[in-house]
Each structure stands twice: as C-alpha cells, then as structure tokens.
Design a protein around this motif. Structure first.
Motif, short mmCIF file in Angstrom:
data_model
loop_
_atom_site.label_atom_id
_atom_site.label_comp_id
_atom_site.label_asym_id
_atom_site.label_seq_id
_atom_site.Cartn_x
_atom_site.Cartn_y
_atom_site.Cartn_z
N GLY A 146 55.19 33.46 -63.28
CA GLY A 146 54.14 34.45 -63.02
C GLY A 146 54.18 34.89 -61.58
N HIS A 147 53.21 35.72 -61.22
CA HIS A 147 53.15 36.28 -59.87
C HIS A 147 52.57 35.26 -58.89
N LEU A 148 52.71 35.59 -57.62
CA LEU A 148 52.22 34.74 -56.54
C LEU A 148 50.70 34.60 -56.60
N GLN A 149 50.22 33.36 -56.41
CA GLN A 149 48.79 33.05 -56.35
C GLN A 149 48.04 33.40 -57.64
N HIS A 150 48.72 33.31 -58.76
CA HIS A 150 48.05 33.52 -60.04
C HIS A 150 47.61 32.22 -60.70
N GLY A 151 47.79 31.09 -59.98
CA GLY A 151 47.20 29.83 -60.44
C GLY A 151 48.10 28.95 -61.27
N LYS A 152 49.43 29.07 -61.12
CA LYS A 152 50.34 28.22 -61.92
C LYS A 152 50.25 26.76 -61.49
N THR A 153 50.28 26.50 -60.18
CA THR A 153 50.25 25.12 -59.70
C THR A 153 48.90 24.46 -59.97
N VAL A 154 47.81 25.20 -59.82
CA VAL A 154 46.49 24.64 -60.10
C VAL A 154 46.34 24.39 -61.61
N PHE A 155 46.92 25.23 -62.41
CA PHE A 155 46.89 25.00 -63.86
C PHE A 155 47.67 23.73 -64.20
N MET A 156 48.78 23.48 -63.50
CA MET A 156 49.50 22.23 -63.70
C MET A 156 48.66 21.04 -63.27
N ASP A 157 47.85 21.21 -62.21
CA ASP A 157 46.95 20.13 -61.80
C ASP A 157 46.00 19.73 -62.91
N MET A 158 45.51 20.73 -63.65
CA MET A 158 44.61 20.44 -64.76
C MET A 158 45.31 19.60 -65.83
N LEU A 159 46.58 19.92 -66.11
CA LEU A 159 47.32 19.15 -67.11
C LEU A 159 47.63 17.74 -66.59
N VAL A 160 47.95 17.62 -65.30
CA VAL A 160 48.24 16.31 -64.72
C VAL A 160 47.00 15.43 -64.75
N THR A 182 55.54 19.45 -53.90
CA THR A 182 55.93 18.15 -53.37
C THR A 182 56.35 18.20 -51.92
N ARG A 183 56.70 19.35 -51.41
CA ARG A 183 57.17 19.45 -50.02
C ARG A 183 55.99 19.62 -49.07
N VAL A 184 56.21 19.16 -47.83
CA VAL A 184 55.16 19.25 -46.82
C VAL A 184 54.89 20.70 -46.46
N ASP A 185 55.94 21.50 -46.34
CA ASP A 185 55.72 22.90 -45.99
C ASP A 185 55.04 23.67 -47.11
N GLU A 186 55.22 23.25 -48.36
CA GLU A 186 54.50 23.88 -49.46
C GLU A 186 53.00 23.60 -49.37
N GLN A 187 52.66 22.37 -49.01
CA GLN A 187 51.25 22.03 -48.85
C GLN A 187 50.64 22.78 -47.67
N GLU A 188 51.38 22.94 -46.60
CA GLU A 188 50.84 23.62 -45.43
C GLU A 188 50.67 25.12 -45.68
N ARG A 189 51.62 25.72 -46.36
CA ARG A 189 51.57 27.17 -46.62
C ARG A 189 50.77 27.53 -47.85
N LYS A 190 50.49 26.51 -48.70
CA LYS A 190 49.77 26.73 -49.96
C LYS A 190 50.51 27.73 -50.84
N ILE A 191 51.83 27.52 -50.93
CA ILE A 191 52.67 28.39 -51.74
C ILE A 191 53.84 27.56 -52.24
N SER A 192 54.22 27.76 -53.48
CA SER A 192 55.35 27.03 -54.06
C SER A 192 56.66 27.66 -53.60
N ILE A 193 57.61 26.80 -53.22
CA ILE A 193 58.90 27.27 -52.74
C ILE A 193 60.02 26.86 -53.71
N HIS A 220 56.58 33.73 -55.69
CA HIS A 220 56.97 34.69 -54.66
C HIS A 220 58.27 35.39 -55.06
N VAL A 221 58.35 36.68 -54.74
CA VAL A 221 59.50 37.46 -55.18
C VAL A 221 60.78 37.00 -54.48
#
Length: 578
Positions: A146-160, A182-193, A220-221
């Motif tokens: 999906g698109h950036l910031q559409h809630g994929k990672t947070v949706f995975m949190d719900m399943l976890v 899982t990466r430190v820079d992903e947590q800091e930027r709040k974006i999946s890489i 992200h594109v």
C-alpha cells in the motif's frame, strides 16, 4: 720560625717550594693512570670501556653528580617503557598528525542497527506452528502492500498483539511499538525501509488455526523494489488503503505489481475512524466515501488486468474487503460482522445472506422486517449505515465525549462490560479497549485470507509457470507444481537479511519442492547460471534454519514446500556493506 729562610722584610728566601697547581696536576695524572686491578678488569671485559662512565662500585659518586649534561640530553620525563611496561606497544605521533576532536585511543562503541525485543513468546507453541508448516493447505503467504503512512505496520501490530504475549501500544505515551520496523533508523523516521516477514498463527471465525506468512512491505515509492521482492514470495496481495486519503500513487503501483505477478488482491480499508474523528463526515457521507474508494480500486485493477485477461472485482459482499482501524485495534468483514450481530442479539440468521444485504442500495423495513431496494415510506438510511456505521459512530462519540454512563449503556447493549479502572484511561486507550472488546480478534481478516488467497499447494502451478524458466517437461517442474517434499530441492531466494551485528547476510526464500535441512549441502545458483554454463554456481552447507518473525528468529531443523525460511550458510561469505 727559622730566620735564615726569611729576610728582614719577611720575604721567603729559602729553597723553592712545589706549587699547589703542580701538585693538582700530579694528582690528576695519578688519577688518570689506571691501577693494575682496573687494567685487569678491563682486559676481562669488566669495568668501564671506550672512555664511558658506568655506575659500577668503583665509580666516583661525586664525579657523576658534578658532570656536565647538555640540555638536549637531559631526561625530563620517564620513557613509555618505564610507564606502561615492555609488553605494551606505544605509538608516538606528532601533534598535527591527527585532528584535536578525534581521540588517540577511540572508545569502544557497540553498533546497534536493529531493535531487540524482551519477550517474543506466542500463545501457541512452536511445535504447533511447525505442524502447520508441514501442511501447505493450512498456510497462506501474503504481502502487505500500500501507500506510505496508510497503516500497514500498525495493522501488523494489531495482529502481533493478538498472537503474542505482549502489548504493542503504550497507554502512557500513546505510541505504537511498530513491531515489524526492526531497524533503528526505521523507528526514528517512523517509516518502513525494508520488507520484513512475520509468521503468525491466526484463527478464523470457526476457531480453525492457519499459518499466515505476512510480509510487511514499505509504502514509500523509493522502496518499491522491496515491495516487488515481497510480492515475488507471496500467493496474494493485501492492499491497505487509508479510508480518508483513498487511492494514492503507490496504491496504483502496488495494484500493477500484483497484477503483473498474477496474484489475487484483497483490500483492507484501514483508518475508517478517520472519517469520524478527523473528517467528521456524517455516516451517510462516510458510506459514499468508502464506496467511491472501492470503485477507484476496481477501475485500476480493470486497467491493469486488460493485458492479463482475468479481471478481479473488489466487493465487500464477496468477502474480499476488510474494514479496520489498526490504531484502535479492530477489524471486520461484512460476514464476520453479520456473525457478530447474530451472536450479540441471539438471533438465528444466515450470516452470508445478512452480509449480502449490508452493502449497496439495500434498506431495512422494520414493519415487514425485510430488506428492499427502496427506502421505507418515512425514509431511512442504507443498511450499511444503519447497522454498521451508526453503532460505530455511537461508540466513538460517547467515548470521545467522555460520557461514562452512555458508554456503559452502549457497551452493555453490545455484550461488553468494562471495569471502573478502564474508564479512567485516556481516550485512545479506552477506545482501543472498547472496540477490541466489541469486535474481538481479527477472525474476519483470517476468513478473507482463507477464502480469497490460495494455499501454497493450490497456487503452485500459477506461481511456477510465472517464475520458472526451465523446461516444463522435467521432474523439477512437476515436483514444484505439486509441492512434493520428496522431490529435488528448489528454493527461490529473494531477500538477504543481515545478522544483528551486521557482519554477514542470511538468505530468505520460499521452498517450492524438496526438503531443506541443517547440515545439507546445496547448490547455490546465481543469476548468470544456466545448464550449459555452470560458472555462476557454488556448493555450500546449510548451517542453520529459522522461521523469521521480524525481531525474533525461531530455529528449526527442516523446512517443507510452501514455507518461508531464513537460511544461514549459502551466503555466509558475503559481507554486509553499509
């Protein structure tokens, strides 16, 4: 006094007396001439030699103290050997050899690239998960795109959170863990890489367990290659769309990639609560917003499928649409909502028939207790608005408005009772608790995957025909299309994941046929390999196998066809480059 030695004036007129200077010269001469004992010592190799003074017993101490020492020969500081010892290597550098801000001896730094986890235990045992892996018909391999910031990672949190002994939401700071970042820079930027897989055991509405291998792909594109790698391993695509923003640029790209990979698409209409809390749309307008978004998705699927031929239709009545809010921790399909409605009110009804009336231009007539295409005489709302959106709006408005008695009454009507301590929580934690208590687990999402995403065994023929370039009359092709565990080993590697210290890479792939085991020798085929030219090929030993679960790795002894596996060994000689 002898008068003959002096005259009348007192002057000395006697014989000549030896002067003091001459006596001093004689003493010096005597001192310079070594004695016989000294000469004997010198001849034996002892005592002073070459005119140098030593600190022997025969050396005159006073002479050493009074000797002249030049300034450049003076010893102002102790040597490095005297300070640190002879076994310590010392380095002498000029003052301009190194910048001042850089220390001569750098402190030891522990590089941390990944975020750890304290407790990763699940509600089911590892043996139960391995049992599901051995049966490909009970597994589903999907990619969350999906698109950036559409809630994929947070949706995975719900399943976890529903499968692990942990809470992915901090009620104090009101922040999500973002478990698959899982990466430190992903947590800091709040974006999946990077695309990260998770193997979860989810239950459907009939309490039947399935092994769902879900890969959370970046939105992200610039990281679309990660999404492509995720789709290459999957048998279906879960398209996550923000209900407030609708179809965006990377949403279209994800649809095209899934169609090119010949994968079925299911939709998660995420962040539905944004229509309530942010856009503040009336329930009727919220329904039209959702309906318009699904129409746009179908148009893009139709345009991308014009070459392939098979056109898929996204329709909530068909069960391939899941309405959800990852931040609030709830999700449902029309079928799961119909079952929930019948369970709460104790009404015997056919869930599929009731769900088919919950979308589209259907209106409920209370006088005849039927659904019709035309509204009642006095007017009324569509069934989706009346049965789904209005109760949802009611829960949100009362919790946000902090009407405790109203919330208690509404939740009691839905069969939910909360403790007094729960009502003292902030708005967001109370919303998560109330909605998760009403809608329960993500059984509707699991039903959608089971019904509309094929199992690895059912999807093997289509998957192999798309990615395998070898002859189709060979035994390898037949074994892969049948998911034969006794056939030749074939593993498709699409991702490399570094170890926690980022020293080397481990290979991640999907097993199509055969059985991969620890200690097994495998042939690693490169991109330039061909049966005629085997130069791009090497033989390596598989040292370890894991089931990759984002921040945790579950060791296994073997992996069967249809499963995702992380392999140590074939790529252990490739160093990480950052």
């Amino acid at each position: 006094m002898d008068d003959s030695l002096y005259d009348e004036f007192g002057n000395y007129i006697g014989p000549e007396i030896e002067s003091d200077q001459d006596s001093d010269r004689e003493e010096d001469d005597d001192r310079d001439e070594p004695e016989e004992s000294d000469r004997a010592a010198e001849s034996d190799g002892e005592g002073p030699s070459n005119g140098w003074l030593t600190t022997g017993a025969s050396t005159d101490v006073d002479m050493l103290e009074n000797q002249v020492v030049l300034a450049e020969d003076k010893k102002y500081y102790p040597t490095a050997e005297e300070v640190y010892g002879e076994d310590v290597e010392t380095l002498v550098m000029d003052e301009d050899e190194q910048p001042l801000e850089q220390p001569i001896i750098k402190p030891v730094k522990n590089k941390k690239f990944e975020v750890g986890v304290k407790d990763s235990s699940t509600y089911v045992s590892s043996q139960f998960m391995l049992g599901l892996m051995s049966n490909p018909s009970l597994a589903r391999n999907v990619a969350l795109v999906g698109h950036l910031q559409h809630g994929k990672t947070v949706f995975m949190d719900m399943l976890v959170e529903q499968t692990h002994h942990m809470s992915t939401f901090d009620s104090q700071s009101e922040k999500h863990v973002r478990y698959t970042d899982t990466r430190v820079d992903e947590q800091e930027r709040k974006i999946s890489i990077k695309a990260v897989p998770m193997s979860l055991v989810l239950e459907d509405s009939n309490s039947k367990s399935y092994l769902c291998n879900i890969m959370d792909a970046p939105g992200h594109v610039n990281f679309s290659d990660e999404m492509t790698a995720a789709l290459r391993l999957a048998d279906g695509a879960v398209l996550v769309v923000d209900a407030g923003e609708g179809v965006m640029v990377n949403t279209e790209r994800a649809i095209r990639h899934a169609i090119q990979e010949r994968l079925p698409i299911v939709v998660v209409m995420n962040k539905v609560d944004r229509l309530i809390t942010e856009l503040k749309l009336p329930p009727k307008d919220a329904y039209h917003k959702l309906r318009h978004t699904l129409e746009v998705i179908n148009n893009h699927i139709s345009a991308a499928s014009s070459v392939a031929g098979d056109v898929q239709v996204i329709d909530p009545v068909a069960g391939n649409v899941c309405f959800a809010s990852g931040t609030a921790g709830w999700s449902f399909t029309l079928q799961s909502f119909a079952k929930l409605y019948g369970k709460l009110h104790g009404v015997p009804l056919e869930a599929n028939k009731f769900a088919s009336r919950l979308w589209g231009d259907y209106y409920y007539h209370p006088d005849t207790r039927t659904f019709k295409k035309k509204p009642p005489v006095g007017g009324g709302e569509r069934s989706f608005v009346e049965f789904v959106l209005e109760p949802l709006y009611k829960i949100y408005s009362q919790v946000i408005g902090e009407h405790k008695k109203s919330v208690e009454t509404t939740l009691a009507e839905l069969g939910v009772t909360l403790s007094n301590a729960a009502y003292r929580l902030n708005v967001r934690p109370l919303l998560r608790l109330a909605c998760s208590s009403v809608f329960g687990s993500a059984s509707g999402f699991t039903d959608m995957l089971v019904q509309h995403i094929p199992s690895p065994r059912d999807a093997a023929v289509r998957k192999v025909d798309h990615i395998y370039t070898g002859p189709k009359d060979s035994s390898i092709y037949k074994a892969m299309t049948q998911c034969d565990s006794s056939g030749p080993l074939m593993v498709n590697i699409t991702k490399l994941y570094p170890k926690s210290d980022c020293s080397v890479f481990d290979a991640f792939g999907r097993v199509y046929s055969g059985k991969i085991q620890t200690g097994q020798a495998v042939r690693v085929l490169g991109e330039g390999y061909s049966p005629d030219d085997e130069e791009d090929m090497t033989v390596k030993e598989v040292t370890k196998l894991w089931v990759y679960q984002a921040r945790d790795r579950m060791p296994i002894a073997e992996a069967l066809p249809g499963s995702w596996v992380l392999i140590e060994g074939p790529f252990c000689s490739i160093p990480c480059q950052w």
